[in-house]
Design a protein around this motif. Sequence first.
Motif, PDB file in Angstrom:
ATOM      1  N   LEU A   1      21.724  34.301   8.638  1.00 60.46           N
ATOM      2  CA  LEU A   1      21.977  34.580   7.222  1.00 60.46           C
ATOM      3  C   LEU A   1      23.392  35.124   7.083  1.00 60.46           C
ATOM      4  CD1 LEU A   1      18.727  36.184   7.659  1.00 60.46           C
ATOM      5  CD2 LEU A   1      18.862  35.062   5.454  1.00 60.46           C
ATOM      6  N   GLY A   2      24.206  34.424   6.319  1.00 61.10           N
ATOM      7  CA  GLY A   2      25.610  34.813   6.170  1.00 61.10           C
ATOM      8  C   GLY A   2      26.467  33.877   6.997  1.00 61.10           C
ATOM      9  N   LEU A   3      27.239  33.034   6.296  1.00 60.39           N
ATOM     10  CA  LEU A   3      28.038  32.021   6.990  1.00 60.39           C
ATOM     11  C   LEU A   3      29.515  32.192   6.671  1.00 60.39           C
ATOM     12  CD1 LEU A   3      25.694  28.963   6.328  1.00 60.39           C
ATOM     13  CD2 LEU A   3      25.762  30.425   8.373  1.00 60.39           C
ATOM     14  N   GLY A   4      29.979  33.427   6.765  1.00 63.06           N
ATOM     15  CA  GLY A   4      31.414  33.664   6.692  1.00 63.06           C
ATOM     16  C   GLY A   4      32.023  33.230   8.021  1.00 63.06           C
TER      17      GLY A   4
ATOM     18  N   ALA B   1      26.218  30.739  14.110  1.00 61.37           N
ATOM     19  CA  ALA B   1      25.275  29.633  13.888  1.00 61.37           C
ATOM     20  C   ALA B   1      25.691  28.403  14.698  1.00 61.37           C
ATOM     21  CB  ALA B   1      25.212  29.300  12.397  1.00 61.37           C
ATOM     22  N   ARG B   2      26.974  28.128  14.722  1.00 63.48           N
ATOM     23  CA  ARG B   2      27.480  26.955  15.456  1.00 63.48           C
ATOM     24  C   ARG B   2      27.187  27.097  16.965  1.00 63.48           C
ATOM     25  NH1 ARG B   2      30.974  22.300  14.685  1.00 63.48           N
ATOM     26  NH2 ARG B   2      31.390  23.185  12.655  1.00 63.48           N
ATOM     27  N   THR B   3      27.301  28.313  17.469  1.00 67.39           N
ATOM     28  CA  THR B   3      27.034  28.536  18.894  1.00 67.39           C
ATOM     29  C   THR B   3      25.581  28.197  19.231  1.00 67.39           C
ATOM     30  OG1 THR B   3      28.687  30.296  18.891  1.00 67.39           O
ATOM     31  CG2 THR B   3      27.150  30.282  20.742  1.00 67.39           C
ATOM     32  N   PHE B   4      24.670  28.610  18.365  1.00 64.59           N
ATOM     33  CA  PHE B   4      23.249  28.306  18.611  1.00 64.59           C
ATOM     34  C   PHE B   4      22.983  26.807  18.494  1.00 64.59           C
ATOM     35  CE2 PHE B   4      22.584  32.828  17.050  1.00 64.59           C
ATOM     36  CZ  PHE B   4      22.432  33.325  18.327  1.00 64.59           C
ATOM     37  N   LEU B   5      23.560  26.212  17.463  1.00 66.97           N
ATOM     38  CA  LEU B   5      23.379  24.758  17.283  1.00 66.97           C
ATOM     39  C   LEU B   5      23.878  23.991  18.512  1.00 66.97           C
ATOM     40  CD1 LEU B   5      24.536  23.774  13.685  1.00 66.97           C
ATOM     41  CD2 LEU B   5      22.289  23.337  14.706  1.00 66.97           C
ATOM     42  N   ASP B   6      25.073  24.359  18.969  1.00 72.06           N
ATOM     43  CA  ASP B   6      25.673  23.657  20.108  1.00 72.06           C
ATOM     44  C   ASP B   6      24.845  23.823  21.386  1.00 72.06           C
ATOM     45  OD1 ASP B   6      27.672  22.868  18.439  1.00 72.06           O
ATOM     46  OD2 ASP B   6      29.212  24.233  19.231  1.00 72.06           O
ATOM     47  N   SER B   7      24.037  24.895  21.425  1.00 70.79           N
ATOM     48  CA  SER B   7      23.198  25.128  22.613  1.00 70.79           C
ATOM     49  C   SER B   7      21.807  24.542  22.447  1.00 70.79           C
ATOM     50  CB  SER B   7      23.093  26.627  22.885  1.00 70.79           C
ATOM     51  OG  SER B   7      24.362  27.176  23.032  1.00 70.79           O
ATOM     52  N   GLY B   8      21.596  23.804  21.382  1.00 69.34           N
ATOM     53  CA  GLY B   8      20.328  23.097  21.228  1.00 69.34           C
ATOM     54  C   GLY B   8      19.236  23.867  20.525  1.00 69.34           C
TER      55      GLY B   8
ATOM     56  N   ASN C   1      23.303  30.973   3.122  1.00 67.39           N
ATOM     57  CA  ASN C   1      24.492  31.691   2.670  1.00 67.39           C
ATOM     58  C   ASN C   1      24.440  31.812   1.156  1.00 67.39           C
ATOM     59  OD1 ASN C   1      27.111  32.869   3.604  1.00 67.39           O
ATOM     60  ND2 ASN C   1      27.915  31.450   2.047  1.00 67.39           N
ATOM     61  N   ARG C   2      24.973  32.933   0.656  1.00 68.67           N
ATOM     62  CA  ARG C   2      24.974  33.146  -0.804  1.00 68.67           C
ATOM     63  C   ARG C   2      25.633  31.964  -1.517  1.00 68.67           C
ATOM     64  NH1 ARG C   2      28.337  38.171  -3.052  1.00 68.67           N
ATOM     65  NH2 ARG C   2      29.975  36.951  -2.026  1.00 68.67           N
ATOM     66  N   SER C   3      26.816  31.561  -1.070  1.00 67.79           N
ATOM     67  CA  SER C   3      27.459  30.359  -1.638  1.00 67.79           C
ATOM     68  C   SER C   3      26.993  29.177  -0.805  1.00 67.79           C
ATOM     69  CB  SER C   3      28.978  30.458  -1.553  1.00 67.79           C
ATOM     70  OG  SER C   3      29.410  31.747  -1.872  1.00 67.79           O
ATOM     71  N   GLN C   4      26.172  28.350  -1.432  1.00 67.58           N
ATOM     72  CA  GLN C   4      25.490  27.304  -0.664  1.00 67.58           C
ATOM     73  C   GLN C   4      26.447  26.345   0.042  1.00 67.58           C
ATOM     74  OE1 GLN C   4      22.587  25.243  -2.971  1.00 67.58           O
ATOM     75  NE2 GLN C   4      21.411  27.088  -3.432  1.00 67.58           N
ATOM     76  N   GLU C   5      27.597  26.067  -0.593  1.00 68.27           N
ATOM     77  CA  GLU C   5      28.491  25.043  -0.037  1.00 68.27           C
ATOM     78  C   GLU C   5      28.981  25.383   1.370  1.00 68.27           C
ATOM     79  OE1 GLU C   5      29.025  26.784  -2.759  1.00 68.27           O
ATOM     80  OE2 GLU C   5      30.956  27.804  -2.619  1.00 68.27           O
ATOM     81  N   ARG C   6      28.953  26.663   1.722  1.00 71.22           N
ATOM     82  CA  ARG C   6      29.447  27.032   3.047  1.00 71.22           C
ATOM     83  C   ARG C   6      28.528  26.532   4.155  1.00 71.22           C
ATOM     84  NH1 ARG C   6      32.617  32.839   2.742  1.00 71.22           N
ATOM     85  NH2 ARG C   6      33.873  32.077   4.454  1.00 71.22           N
TER      86      ARG C   6
ATOM     87  N   ILE D   1      19.281  36.435  12.281  1.00 73.67           N
ATOM     88  CA  ILE D   1      20.524  37.189  12.449  1.00 73.67           C
ATOM     89  C   ILE D   1      21.225  37.311  11.109  1.00 73.67           C
ATOM     90  CG2 ILE D   1      22.824  37.062  13.497  1.00 73.67           C
ATOM     91  CD1 ILE D   1      21.290  35.767  15.909  1.00 73.67           C
ATOM     92  N   VAL D   2      21.562  38.542  10.743  1.00 71.35           N
ATOM     93  CA  VAL D   2      22.276  38.795   9.494  1.00 71.35           C
ATOM     94  C   VAL D   2      23.718  39.131   9.841  1.00 71.35           C
ATOM     95  CG1 VAL D   2      22.378  40.221   7.409  1.00 71.35           C
ATOM     96  CG2 VAL D   2      20.160  39.733   8.471  1.00 71.35           C
ATOM     97  N   CYS D   3      24.660  38.409   9.223  1.00 72.93           N
ATOM     98  CA  CYS D   3      26.075  38.681   9.491  1.00 72.93           C
ATOM     99  C   CYS D   3      26.851  38.493   8.188  1.00 72.93           C
ATOM    100  CB  CYS D   3      26.589  37.745  10.587  1.00 72.93           C
ATOM    101  SG  CYS D   3      28.259  38.168  11.123  1.00 72.93           S
ATOM    102  N   VAL D   4      26.942  39.584   7.423  1.00 73.20           N
ATOM    103  CA  VAL D   4      27.635  39.533   6.125  1.00 73.20           C
ATOM    104  C   VAL D   4      28.692  40.641   6.084  1.00 73.20           C
ATOM    105  CG1 VAL D   4      25.830  38.356   4.799  1.00 73.20           C
ATOM    106  CG2 VAL D   4      25.709  40.842   5.135  1.00 73.20           C
ATOM    107  N   THR D   5      29.362  40.744   4.961  1.00 73.10           N
ATOM    108  CA  THR D   5      30.550  41.607   4.874  1.00 73.10           C
ATOM    109  C   THR D   5      30.293  43.049   5.312  1.00 73.10           C
ATOM    110  OG1 THR D   5      31.213  40.304   2.973  1.00 73.10           O
ATOM    111  CG2 THR D   5      32.373  42.379   3.304  1.00 73.10           C
ATOM    112  N   ASP D   6      29.298  43.663   4.680  1.00 70.14           N
ATOM    113  CA  ASP D   6      29.086  45.094   4.934  1.00 70.14           C
ATOM    114  C   ASP D   6      27.624  45.456   4.676  1.00 70.14           C
ATOM    115  OD1 ASP D   6      28.850  45.014   2.185  1.00 70.14           O
ATOM    116  OD2 ASP D   6      30.787  45.959   1.797  1.00 70.14           O
ATOM    117  N   ASP D   7      27.343  46.745   4.788  1.00 69.44           N
ATOM    118  CA  ASP D   7      25.957  47.203   4.680  1.00 69.44           C
ATOM    119  C   ASP D   7      25.346  46.884   3.312  1.00 69.44           C
ATOM    120  OD1 ASP D   7      23.687  48.789   5.759  1.00 69.44           O
ATOM    121  OD2 ASP D   7      24.180  50.094   4.067  1.00 69.44           O
TER     122      ASP D   7
END
Length: 296
Positions: free
Chosen positions: A11-14, A21-28, A35-40, A66-72
Motif C-alpha cells: 500500500l503506497g506506490l511512491g 512492490a517491484r522487488t516482490f514482483l520480480d521475485s515471483g 495507491n491513493r492516486s490510482q494511475e501510479r 506492507i504500508v509505505c507512505v509519506t508519514d504517520d
Amino acid sequence: MAVDEPPVTVLGLGAMGETVARTFLDSGHPTTVWNRSQERAHTLVAHGAVRAETPRDAVTDSPIAIVCVTDDDAARTVLDAAGEAVAGCVLVNLTTGTPDQAERAAEWATARGAKYLDGVIQAGVDQVGTPEATLLYSGPRSAFAAHRTTLGLLGETHFVGSAAGQASLYDLALLGLWYDAELAYLQAIALIGSAGEVDPETFVPFAAKQLGYVLDAAPQVAREVRDRRYPRGPATLVEHAPVLDHLIQLRSSVGMNTDHLGYIRALVEQRIADGRTEDGFTALVEHLTTPRGGAS
Ligand SMILES: NC(=O)c1ccc[n+]([C@@H]2O[C@H](COP(=O)([O-])OP(=O)(O)OC[C@H]3O[C@@H](n4cnc5c(N)ncnc54)[C@H](OP(=O)(O)O)[C@@H]3O)[C@@H](O)[C@H]2O)c1
C-alpha cells in the motif's frame, strides 16, 4: 518444480513503495498494490501486479501487507481505510516515523487481530532489493520469522526487538549519531579555519585518524556501558577537565557556541565532585538520560 511464492500486498506506490512492490514482483510473488492516486499503479499492473480498489481489498489479498507512505498521518489514513479487514494479517509499516507512532500503530493493529511489524529502510530506492540496503524490524518475533524470507528480498534484514518502537528508535539513534559526528567534524574544521587561510583538506588525515579512534573503541565502549564499569581509557575525568576548559576557552574566543561542551564540562565536574575521579569519559553516559517517567 518452482515453489509458489506467498502473496504480498503493498500500500503506497511512491518512489519507495513502487520499488518495494517491484522487488516482490520480480521475485515471483503474486503482488497486490494500492495507491491513493490510482494511475501510479499502472506500470506495476503492466508487470503483473493486481491493483486493489481500496486498502480494505488490498489487505485481504495477502497474509502480509506492507504500508509505505509519506508519514504517520498518511499511514493512519490508509490503515483506517483498511479497518477491520486487517484481522489475521501481518502489517509491516515501512513508513518513516517515531517510536511512539509505531507503538500507537501496533496497538491499533493488535486491537483488530493483526500482527504489526514496524520497519525502517536505511537505504535509498536504488539500493532496495540489493544487499546494500539495510532494513530494521521490530514487533512480534514470530511474525518476523514467518515472513523473513519475503522481507529479506528487500535487503539485509535485521530484527532489533519485540517492542514496536524499537526499529524507529534505532533509526533515530543512528541519525543522531550521524548529526553529532558530522557536526563534531565541522566544528573542528571551523576551529582550524578560524586561524586564517587553511585548506580544510590538509586537516583530513588528522581528523580521519581521530575519528578512527572513536570507531576502534566502539565495541569496548559498548561493553563498558553495558557493564557500568568505566575504566580510565585514554584519560581520567580529572585529566579531561583542563583539556575541556582549554577547548571551551578557545572556541569561545573565535565566536563558536560552547553550550554543548559546557554541558559536558559540567557533567565531568559533577562526577569529580561525586568522588569518581578515576572514571573514564564513558562514565558520562549515566547522566545523558532521565529514566522514562521523568525525575521526581
Ligand atoms: N525514498 C527514499 O529514498 C526513502 C528512503 C528511506 C525511507 N523512505 C520512507 O519511505 C516512505 C515513502 O517514501 P517515498 O519516497 O516513497 O515518498 P513519495 O515518493 O513522496 O510517495 C509518498 C506516497 O505516500 C502516499 N500518500 C501520501 N499521503 C497520503 C494519504 N494521506 N493517504 C494515502 N496515501 C498517501 C502517496 O500517494 P499519492 O501517490 O496518491 O500521492 C505516495 O504513494 C517515507 O516514510 C520515507 O521516509 C524513503
